[in-house]
Scaffold this motif. Structure first.
Motif, PDB file in Angstrom:
ATOM      1  N   VAL A   7      25.203  74.749  30.150  1.00 23.77           N
ATOM      2  CA  VAL A   7      25.717  75.233  28.863  1.00 23.77           C
ATOM      3  C   VAL A   7      26.390  76.589  29.060  1.00 23.77           C
ATOM      4  CG1 VAL A   7      25.035  76.125  26.594  1.00 23.77           C
ATOM      5  CG2 VAL A   7      24.114  73.952  27.418  1.00 23.77           C
ATOM      6  N   SER A   8      25.733  77.470  29.824  1.00 22.44           N
ATOM      7  CA  SER A   8      26.279  78.802  30.084  1.00 22.44           C
ATOM      8  C   SER A   8      27.610  78.723  30.818  1.00 22.44           C
ATOM      9  CB  SER A   8      25.274  79.607  30.921  1.00 22.44           C
ATOM     10  OG  SER A   8      25.839  80.837  31.324  1.00 22.44           O
ATOM     11  N   LEU A   9      27.703  77.831  31.797  1.00 24.32           N
ATOM     12  CA  LEU A   9      28.929  77.694  32.580  1.00 24.32           C
ATOM     13  C   LEU A   9      30.096  77.232  31.707  1.00 24.32           C
ATOM     14  CD1 LEU A   9      30.431  77.666  35.278  1.00 24.32           C
ATOM     15  CD2 LEU A   9      29.511  75.371  35.697  1.00 24.32           C
ATOM     16  N   CYS A  10      29.862  76.216  30.901  1.00 24.95           N
ATOM     17  CA  CYS A  10      30.931  75.682  30.043  1.00 24.95           C
ATOM     18  C   CYS A  10      31.411  76.718  29.024  1.00 24.95           C
ATOM     19  CB  CYS A  10      30.449  74.424  29.326  1.00 24.95           C
ATOM     20  SG  CYS A  10      30.120  73.026  30.425  1.00 24.95           S
ATOM     21  N   ILE A  11      30.458  77.413  28.416  1.00 19.10           N
ATOM     22  CA  ILE A  11      30.820  78.420  27.424  1.00 19.10           C
ATOM     23  C   ILE A  11      31.540  79.593  28.088  1.00 19.10           C
ATOM     24  CG2 ILE A  11      29.868  80.138  25.825  1.00 19.10           C
ATOM     25  CD1 ILE A  11      27.776  78.093  25.033  1.00 19.10           C
ATOM     26  N   SER A  12      31.113  79.968  29.297  1.00 18.65           N
ATOM     27  CA  SER A  12      31.753  81.080  30.003  1.00 18.65           C
ATOM     28  C   SER A  12      33.227  80.795  30.277  1.00 18.65           C
ATOM     29  CB  SER A  12      31.021  81.359  31.320  1.00 18.65           C
ATOM     30  OG  SER A  12      29.727  81.843  31.083  1.00 18.65           O
ATOM     31  N   VAL A  13      33.547  79.554  30.639  1.00 23.41           N
ATOM     32  CA  VAL A  13      34.944  79.184  30.891  1.00 23.41           C
ATOM     33  C   VAL A  13      35.775  79.327  29.611  1.00 23.41           C
ATOM     34  CG1 VAL A  13      36.493  77.288  31.502  1.00 23.41           C
ATOM     35  CG2 VAL A  13      34.400  77.653  32.820  1.00 23.41           C
ATOM     36  N   LEU A  14      35.246  78.819  28.501  1.00 27.47           N
ATOM     37  CA  LEU A  14      35.978  78.888  27.235  1.00 27.47           C
ATOM     38  C   LEU A  14      36.178  80.337  26.781  1.00 27.47           C
ATOM     39  CD1 LEU A  14      34.279  75.940  25.293  1.00 27.47           C
ATOM     40  CD2 LEU A  14      36.546  75.964  26.363  1.00 27.47           C
ATOM     41  N   LEU A  15      35.137  81.164  26.926  1.00 27.45           N
ATOM     42  CA  LEU A  15      35.241  82.557  26.499  1.00 27.45           C
ATOM     43  C   LEU A  15      36.184  83.351  27.395  1.00 27.45           C
ATOM     44  CD1 LEU A  15      31.580  83.471  25.453  1.00 27.45           C
ATOM     45  CD2 LEU A  15      33.453  82.558  24.082  1.00 27.45           C
ATOM     46  N   MET A  16      36.195  83.034  28.673  1.00 25.03           N
ATOM     47  CA  MET A  16      37.122  83.701  29.589  1.00 25.03           C
ATOM     48  C   MET A  16      38.569  83.443  29.161  1.00 25.03           C
ATOM     49  SD  MET A  16      37.713  83.100  33.683  1.00 25.03           S
ATOM     50  CE  MET A  16      38.418  81.469  33.375  1.00 25.03           C
ATOM     51  N   LEU A  17      38.893  82.198  28.843  1.00 20.84           N
ATOM     52  CA  LEU A  17      40.252  81.859  28.400  1.00 20.84           C
ATOM     53  C   LEU A  17      40.598  82.603  27.105  1.00 20.84           C
ATOM     54  CD1 LEU A  17      40.227  78.011  29.128  1.00 20.84           C
ATOM     55  CD2 LEU A  17      41.313  79.817  30.489  1.00 20.84           C
ATOM     56  N   ALA A  18      39.637  82.688  26.187  1.00 20.28           N
ATOM     57  CA  ALA A  18      39.874  83.379  24.918  1.00 20.28           C
ATOM     58  C   ALA A  18      40.140  84.864  25.142  1.00 20.28           C
ATOM     59  CB  ALA A  18      38.672  83.188  23.995  1.00 20.28           C
ATOM     60  N   LYS A  19      39.382  85.483  26.045  1.00 16.93           N
ATOM     61  CA  LYS A  19      39.555  86.921  26.285  1.00 16.93           C
ATOM     62  C   LYS A  19      40.883  87.229  26.973  1.00 16.93           C
ATOM     63  CE  LYS A  19      34.634  88.047  26.451  1.00 16.93           C
ATOM     64  NZ  LYS A  19      33.521  88.578  27.248  1.00 16.93           N
ATOM     65  N   PHE A  20      41.299  86.377  27.896  1.00 12.40           N
ATOM     66  CA  PHE A  20      42.598  86.606  28.532  1.00 12.40           C
ATOM     67  C   PHE A  20      43.737  86.396  27.534  1.00 12.40           C
ATOM     68  CE2 PHE A  20      40.526  86.547  32.703  1.00 12.40           C
ATOM     69  CZ  PHE A  20      41.236  87.553  33.330  1.00 12.40           C
ATOM     70  N   ALA A  21      43.542  85.466  26.600  1.00 11.52           N
ATOM     71  CA  ALA A  21      44.542  85.294  25.534  1.00 11.52           C
ATOM     72  C   ALA A  21      44.630  86.573  24.703  1.00 11.52           C
ATOM     73  CB  ALA A  21      44.162  84.108  24.648  1.00 11.52           C
ATOM     74  N   ALA A  22      43.476  87.187  24.425  1.00  6.92           N
ATOM     75  CA  ALA A  22      43.464  88.439  23.671  1.00  6.92           C
ATOM     76  C   ALA A  22      44.152  89.562  24.452  1.00  6.92           C
ATOM     77  CB  ALA A  22      42.021  88.834  23.347  1.00  6.92           C
ATOM     78  N   TYR A  23      43.957  89.583  25.770  1.00 12.50           N
ATOM     79  CA  TYR A  23      44.602  90.626  26.588  1.00 12.50           C
ATOM     80  C   TYR A  23      46.121  90.472  26.577  1.00 12.50           C
ATOM     81  CZ  TYR A  23      46.570  92.895  30.668  1.00 12.50           C
ATOM     82  OH  TYR A  23      47.382  93.634  31.502  1.00 12.50           O
ATOM     83  N   PHE A  24      46.618  89.251  26.748  1.00 12.26           N
ATOM     84  CA  PHE A  24      48.072  89.041  26.772  1.00 12.26           C
ATOM     85  C   PHE A  24      48.703  89.322  25.404  1.00 12.26           C
ATOM     86  CE2 PHE A  24      46.990  86.291  30.507  1.00 12.26           C
ATOM     87  CZ  PHE A  24      47.665  87.068  31.442  1.00 12.26           C
ATOM     88  N   MET A  25      47.904  89.226  24.344  1.00 16.19           N
ATOM     89  CA  MET A  25      48.397  89.580  23.014  1.00 16.19           C
ATOM     90  C   MET A  25      48.522  91.098  22.851  1.00 16.19           C
ATOM     91  SD  MET A  25      46.145  86.994  20.627  1.00 16.19           S
ATOM     92  CE  MET A  25      46.392  88.042  19.208  1.00 16.19           C
TER      93      MET A  25
END
Length: 331
Positions: free
Chosen positions: A17-35
C-alpha cells in the motif's frame, strides 16, 4: 512456517500500500513543481523519490524476512529489516544534502516562482495522505515487530511534517512576496530531513551490531523477579536481540549443584514457559545452567538445603544492572 507466513501477510500488504501511494504522490508533487518552479516544492518532490525507492526495498526485505531458517541463516532472515532501514536512512540523508546544496545555489541565483496557491494545495493534500499512511505503517510495524514498517512509517510522517511546513512557507511567500524565502525554507526542510535520516540510520546500525534490546531486557528481568523460584539463585549475563519479527534471549541461571539433569531441564522449561506466557512477544530462549557455589548461600532462598554452608541473609533483587553482568551476584 505456515503460521509465520500468515503473520507476515499484514506486513506485505502494508508495505505494498505504501509503495503504490508513494508512486502516486511523487507524480503529484513533481506536477506541482513544474507548475510553480518552487525549490521548496522540489524539496518535497525529491524526497518522494526516496519514498518510492525505500518502499520498494522495504517490500523486498519483508519478503526475505518471511523465508524460513536454513543452514546458512540459523536465526532466520529477519535481520535484513535492519539493513533495509539503514538504506532508507542513508537515502533520506542523501536527499536532504542534495536539497540543501540545490537550494543554496538558487538562493544566490533565484528564478521566477508561479502558481504558488495551486502548488500549496497539491502539497497539502499529499501531506495529509502521507500522515494517514504513516500512522498505518507505524501501528502495523509495532504490532508485528517490523522495524522496516516502522522506519517507512516514520519516514512518511517526516514527509508529512515537511509538507505542512512547506504549505505554511508558501502561504508566507504569497503574502509577503519575498521570494528568496522559498530557498531558505527549502534549506531548513533539507536539514530536518538529514537529521531524520541520521536517526533512522543510527537505530538500524544498532540492530546490525546486535545492540541489546533494553526495553525487552527490562520486561524479562521484571517477569523473572516477580515469579522467581527458590531454585533460581541468580540470573546473569542476560542479553536480548531482535531479528526482524523474532526475539532471542540468552542468559545464565544459577541452580543448586545437586539437582539432577531432569530437574534442571524442568526449571529451565519453567522459565521458557513463564517468559512466553507473560511477555508481550514470543521469544526464543537459550539458557545456560550454572552450579551454585558456597558463596551463594547467603542470598539463596532454597528451603531444606542439605549442603548449605551459610545461613540465608537476604534476597538480591534482580535488576537490569546486575542481571546483564557476566558474573554471579556475589562476585
Amino acid at each position: 512456517m505456515t503460521a509465520k507466513l500468515c503473520q507476515l501477510l499484514p506486513q506485505k500488504k502494508a508495505i505494498l500500500v505504501s509503495l503504490c501511494i508513494s508512486v502516486l504522490l511523487m507524480l503529484a508533487k513533481f506536477a506541482a513543481y513544474f507548475m510553480t518552479h518552487s525549490n521548496a516544492i522540489l524539496t518535497d518532490a525529491a524526497e518522494s523519490i526516496v519514498n518510492v525507492l525505500a518502499s520498494g526495498f522495504a517490500f523486498y526485505s519483508i519478503y526475505l524476512a518471511t523465508l524460513p531458517k536454513d543452514e546458512n541463516h540459523p536465526y532466520g532472515h529477519g535481520k535484513v529489516e535492519f539493513f533495509s532501514a539503514f538504506v532508507e536512512g542513508v537515502l533520506i540523508a542523501l536527499a536532504g544534502l542534495i536539497i540543501v546544496f540545490k537550494s543554496g545555489y538558487d538562493l544566490l541565483f533565484p528564478k521566477q516562482i508561479t502558481q504558488l496557491f495551486e502548488g500549496a494545495t497539491i502539497i497539502g493534500a499529499t501531506g495529509l495522505i502521507n500522515l494517514l499512511v504513516g500512522f498505518y505503517l507505524i501501528n502495523t510495524g509495532k504490532k508485528h515487530r517490523s522495524i522496516t514498517l516502522e522506519a517507512d512509517g516514520k519516514h512518511l510522517m517526516t514527509d508529512a511534517i515537511t509538507s505542512a511546513g512547506l504549505v505554511v512557507g508558501i502561504v508566507l511567500i504569497q503574502l509577503t512576496k519575498i521570494y528568496w524565502l522559498d530557498s531558505v525554507i527549502s534549506i531548513l526542510l533539507g536539514l530536518y530531513i538529514i537529521f531524520n535520516g541520521y536517526k533512522l540510520t543510527r537505530r538500524s546500525v544498532g540492530g546490525l551490531m546486535d545492540e541489546s534490546n533494553v526495553e525487552l531486557v527490562k520486561d524479562i528481568v521484571c517477569i523473572l523477579q516477580e515469579n522467581r523460584h527458590d531454585a533460581w539463585i541468580d540470573v546473569h549475563n542476560l542479553r536480548a536481540q531482535q531479528y526482524g519479527a523474532d526475539l532471542h534471549i540468552d542468559c545464565h541461571i544459577t541452580l543448586p549443584y545437586y539437582l539432577d539433569l531432569v530437574k534442571v531441564h524442568q526449571e529451565i522449561s519453567d522459565i521458557d514457559k513463564l517468559i512466553n506466557g507473560k511477555a508481550e512477544h514470543k521469544t526464543e530462549l537459550f539458557i545456560h545452567a550454572d552450579p551454585c557455589l558456597p558463596e551463594c548461600c547467603n542470598y539463596c532462598n532454597m528451603k531444606e538445603c542439605h549442603v548449605r554452608s551459610e545461613d540465608f541473609n537476604k534476597e538480591i533483587a534482580w535488576t537490569v544492572d546486575n542481571a546483564t553482568k557476566n558474573k554471579k551476584h556475589f562476585q
